[in-house]
Design a protein around this motif. Structure first.
Motif, PDB file in Angstrom:
ATOM      1  N   PRO A  19      -7.469  14.450  -3.048  1.00 31.10           N
ATOM      2  CA  PRO A  19      -7.544  13.063  -2.564  1.00 31.10           C
ATOM      3  C   PRO A  19      -8.177  12.106  -3.572  1.00 31.10           C
ATOM      4  CG  PRO A  19      -8.193  14.573  -0.840  1.00 31.10           C
ATOM      5  CD  PRO A  19      -8.097  15.387  -2.094  1.00 31.10           C
ATOM      6  N   GLN A  20      -9.176  12.590  -4.328  1.00 32.71           N
ATOM      7  CA  GLN A  20      -9.826  11.722  -5.299  1.00 32.71           C
ATOM      8  C   GLN A  20      -8.867  11.359  -6.443  1.00 32.71           C
ATOM      9  OE1 GLN A  20     -11.656  14.279  -3.704  1.00 32.71           O
ATOM     10  NE2 GLN A  20     -12.442  12.546  -2.496  1.00 32.71           N
ATOM     11  N   LYS A  21      -8.087  12.342  -6.881  1.00 34.28           N
ATOM     12  CA  LYS A  21      -7.100  12.072  -7.925  1.00 34.28           C
ATOM     13  C   LYS A  21      -6.015  11.123  -7.402  1.00 34.28           C
ATOM     14  CE  LYS A  21      -7.656  16.342 -10.580  1.00 34.28           C
ATOM     15  NZ  LYS A  21      -6.987  17.579 -11.079  1.00 34.28           N
ATOM     16  N   PHE A  22      -5.670  11.284  -6.142  1.00 30.57           N
ATOM     17  CA  PHE A  22      -4.688  10.383  -5.527  1.00 30.57           C
ATOM     18  C   PHE A  22      -5.216   8.956  -5.493  1.00 30.57           C
ATOM     19  CE2 PHE A  22      -3.334   8.128  -1.683  1.00 30.57           C
ATOM     20  CZ  PHE A  22      -1.960   8.075  -1.877  1.00 30.57           C
ATOM     21  N   ASP A  23      -6.460   8.781  -5.027  1.00 27.78           N
ATOM     22  CA  ASP A  23      -7.045   7.441  -4.958  1.00 27.78           C
ATOM     23  C   ASP A  23      -7.131   6.807  -6.343  1.00 27.78           C
ATOM     24  OD1 ASP A  23      -7.317   7.692  -2.239  1.00 27.78           O
ATOM     25  OD2 ASP A  23      -9.471   8.149  -2.290  1.00 27.78           O
ATOM     26  N   ALA A  24      -7.474   7.614  -7.338  1.00 27.79           N
ATOM     27  CA  ALA A  24      -7.561   7.103  -8.709  1.00 27.79           C
ATOM     28  C   ALA A  24      -6.186   6.677  -9.201  1.00 27.79           C
ATOM     29  CB  ALA A  24      -8.154   8.165  -9.635  1.00 27.79           C
ATOM     30  N   ALA A  25      -5.164   7.450  -8.843  1.00 28.72           N
ATOM     31  CA  ALA A  25      -3.800   7.104  -9.252  1.00 28.72           C
ATOM     32  C   ALA A  25      -3.356   5.797  -8.604  1.00 28.72           C
ATOM     33  CB  ALA A  25      -2.835   8.234  -8.889  1.00 28.72           C
ATOM     34  N   VAL A  26      -3.662   5.635  -7.317  1.00 26.94           N
ATOM     35  CA  VAL A  26      -3.300   4.407  -6.600  1.00 26.94           C
ATOM     36  C   VAL A  26      -3.901   3.183  -7.286  1.00 26.94           C
ATOM     37  CG1 VAL A  26      -3.703   3.100  -4.470  1.00 26.94           C
ATOM     38  CG2 VAL A  26      -2.913   5.466  -4.345  1.00 26.94           C
ATOM     39  N   ALA A  27      -5.145   3.305  -7.723  1.00 19.38           N
ATOM     40  CA  ALA A  27      -5.848   2.171  -8.329  1.00 19.38           C
ATOM     41  C   ALA A  27      -5.532   1.991  -9.802  1.00 19.38           C
ATOM     42  CB  ALA A  27      -7.358   2.355  -8.154  1.00 19.38           C
ATOM     43  N   SER A  28      -4.775   2.902 -10.389  1.00 20.69           N
ATOM     44  CA  SER A  28      -4.534   2.860 -11.828  1.00 20.69           C
ATOM     45  C   SER A  28      -3.653   1.680 -12.231  1.00 20.69           C
ATOM     46  CB  SER A  28      -3.882   4.157 -12.293  1.00 20.69           C
ATOM     47  OG  SER A  28      -2.558   4.269 -11.813  1.00 20.69           O
ATOM     48  N   PHE A  29      -3.794   1.277 -13.484  1.00 19.18           N
ATOM     49  CA  PHE A  29      -2.996   0.172 -14.008  1.00 19.18           C
ATOM     50  C   PHE A  29      -1.505   0.501 -13.954  1.00 19.18           C
ATOM     51  CE2 PHE A  29      -0.743  -1.781 -17.602  1.00 19.18           C
ATOM     52  CZ  PHE A  29      -0.962  -3.124 -17.339  1.00 19.18           C
ATOM     53  N   GLY A  30      -1.152   1.747 -14.291  1.00 17.26           N
ATOM     54  CA  GLY A  30       0.252   2.136 -14.302  1.00 17.26           C
ATOM     55  C   GLY A  30       0.904   2.016 -12.941  1.00 17.26           C
ATOM     56  N   VAL A  31       0.217   2.513 -11.911  1.00 20.78           N
ATOM     57  CA  VAL A  31       0.768   2.443 -10.554  1.00 20.78           C
ATOM     58  C   VAL A  31       0.827   1.001 -10.071  1.00 20.78           C
ATOM     59  CG1 VAL A  31       0.269   2.964  -8.127  1.00 20.78           C
ATOM     60  CG2 VAL A  31       0.238   4.795  -9.844  1.00 20.78           C
ATOM     61  N   GLN A  32      -0.226   0.237 -10.289  1.00 23.20           N
ATOM     62  CA  GLN A  32      -0.241  -1.153  -9.824  1.00 23.20           C
ATOM     63  C   GLN A  32       0.813  -1.994 -10.550  1.00 23.20           C
ATOM     64  OE1 GLN A  32      -1.834  -2.417  -7.161  1.00 23.20           O
ATOM     65  NE2 GLN A  32      -2.395  -0.276  -6.790  1.00 23.20           N
ATOM     66  N   ARG A  54       0.833  -1.201   0.000  1.00 22.07           N
ATOM     67  CA  ARG A  54       0.000   0.000   0.000  1.00 22.07           C
ATOM     68  C   ARG A  54       0.870   1.255   0.000  1.00 22.07           C
ATOM     69  NH1 ARG A  54      -2.186  -0.539   4.623  1.00 22.07           N
ATOM     70  NH2 ARG A  54      -0.685   0.857   5.614  1.00 22.07           N
ATOM     71  N   ASP A  55       1.913   1.262   0.819  1.00 22.71           N
ATOM     72  CA  ASP A  55       2.804   2.427   0.853  1.00 22.71           C
ATOM     73  C   ASP A  55       3.609   2.556  -0.435  1.00 22.71           C
ATOM     74  OD1 ASP A  55       1.867   3.181   3.314  1.00 22.71           O
ATOM     75  OD2 ASP A  55       3.526   2.318   4.451  1.00 22.71           O
ATOM     76  N   ALA A  56       3.912   1.426  -1.078  1.00 17.57           N
ATOM     77  CA  ALA A  56       4.576   1.471  -2.378  1.00 17.57           C
ATOM     78  C   ALA A  56       3.659   2.126  -3.405  1.00 17.57           C
ATOM     79  CB  ALA A  56       4.967   0.065  -2.833  1.00 17.57           C
ATOM     80  N   ALA A  57       2.375   1.789  -3.358  1.00 14.70           N
ATOM     81  CA  ALA A  57       1.408   2.401  -4.268  1.00 14.70           C
ATOM     82  C   ALA A  57       1.306   3.902  -4.018  1.00 14.70           C
ATOM     83  CB  ALA A  57       0.039   1.741  -4.109  1.00 14.70           C
ATOM     84  N   THR A  58       1.430   4.303  -2.759  1.00 12.69           N
ATOM     85  CA  THR A  58       1.436   5.735  -2.438  1.00 12.69           C
ATOM     86  C   THR A  58       2.616   6.425  -3.102  1.00 12.69           C
ATOM     87  OG1 THR A  58       0.278   5.465  -0.318  1.00 12.69           O
ATOM     88  CG2 THR A  58       1.700   7.397  -0.548  1.00 12.69           C
ATOM     89  N   PHE A  59       3.786   5.812  -3.014  1.00 14.94           N
ATOM     90  CA  PHE A  59       4.990   6.366  -3.642  1.00 14.94           C
ATOM     91  C   PHE A  59       4.783   6.545  -5.146  1.00 14.94           C
ATOM     92  CE2 PHE A  59       8.915   5.411  -6.006  1.00 14.94           C
ATOM     93  CZ  PHE A  59       9.772   6.389  -5.513  1.00 14.94           C
ATOM     94  N   TYR A  60       4.280   5.505  -5.806  1.00 14.37           N
ATOM     95  CA  TYR A  60       4.111   5.578  -7.254  1.00 14.37           C
ATOM     96  C   TYR A  60       2.942   6.487  -7.651  1.00 14.37           C
ATOM     97  CZ  TYR A  60       7.641   1.973  -7.740  1.00 14.37           C
ATOM     98  OH  TYR A  60       8.831   1.281  -7.700  1.00 14.37           O
ATOM     99  N   ALA A  61       1.955   6.645  -6.770  1.00 17.67           N
ATOM    100  CA  ALA A  61       0.874   7.596  -7.040  1.00 17.67           C
ATOM    101  C   ALA A  61       1.420   9.020  -6.985  1.00 17.67           C
ATOM    102  CB  ALA A  61      -0.262   7.422  -6.038  1.00 17.67           C
TER     103      ALA A  61
END
Length: 224
Positions: A153-166, A104-111
């Motif tokens: 925050p909404q853009k952040f959450d969308a970035a976390v869930a994005s294919f690129g970040v994952q 989860r924290d890795a996804a935060t970094f990439y977001a």
């Protein structure tokens, strides 16, 4: 009330604290008797070597976790050290991943990276966790912190869930496994070497070893 970690996190926490012991020891700034770093003692030779993303550069990786106090303490040292790297070397951060919390924290970094704010908020996020006690797994607290940084925050959450970040999170997991990282902070140099916190007496010592290995890789390249 003490926070109780999931069972699978306890062994990792012990490894994390053990890995950081070398960096914490006395806060020493002395190096090892000015002797050249030795394989097996100050660093580990990776055999076989791992491929790097930029073959025309000497790649230095920092494996870290936002929740790691030793990684936090390393940041001011590594920020200064990166500026001393030669032009033919490149530095890249990789969030180490051992479980879902670290993922989860890795996804935060990439977001942060995907939103173009990584350099702006990387250190402040470390500060928020270790100085201000922000709980990165508390969505409401995270959203409040993001708003204070001018991040939607909404853009952040969308970035976390994005294919690129994952996809980058999956790649970070592969690198953590491939480099056989078992604690943070750890450094890797050009796919050939790994430096763990246990192999260093201080932050400066760890980075001095990395500089030495960058020099070895420059010599290797010159002989080709």
């Amino acid at each position: 009330m003490a926070h109780r970690h999931p069972v699978e996190f306890d062994p990792l926490r012990r490894r994390l604290l053990l890995a950081g012991a070398g960096l914490a020891a006395l806060g020493s700034i002395a190096r090892r008797a000015q002797a050249a770093p030795a394989a097996g003692r100050n660093y580990t030779v990776l055999d076989p070597a791992l491929p790097v993303e930029s073959p025309d550069k000497i790649e230095v990786l920092e494996f870290f976790w936002y929740g790691c106090p030793h990684c936090y303490n390393l940041q001011p040292y590594i920020e200064k050290w990166v500026k001393t790297l030669p032009a033919d070397a490149m530095f890249r951060r990789v969030p180490a991943i051992f479980n879902q919390r670290w993922a989860r924290d890795a996804a935060t970094f990439y977001a942060f990276e995907a939103l173009g704010v990584l350099e702006k908020v990387h250190r402040p996020f470390f500060d928020a966790i270790h100085r201000d006690r922000l709980k990165s797994d508390n969505k409401e607290a995270m959203h409040e912190w993001l708003q204070k940084q001018g991040i939607d925050p909404q853009k952040f959450d969308a970035a976390v869930a994005s294919f690129g970040v994952q996809s980058k999170v999956k790649r970070a997991l592969q690198l953590t496994s491939g480099y056989r990282i078992d604690g943070t902070p750890s450094l890797a140099v050009n796919g050939h070497y790994r430096i763990s916190a246990e192999q260093a007496t201080s932050q400066e010592d760890m980075l001095a070893t990395a500089s030495y290995l960058v020099g070895l890789e420059r010599q290797r390249a010159a002989q080709k």
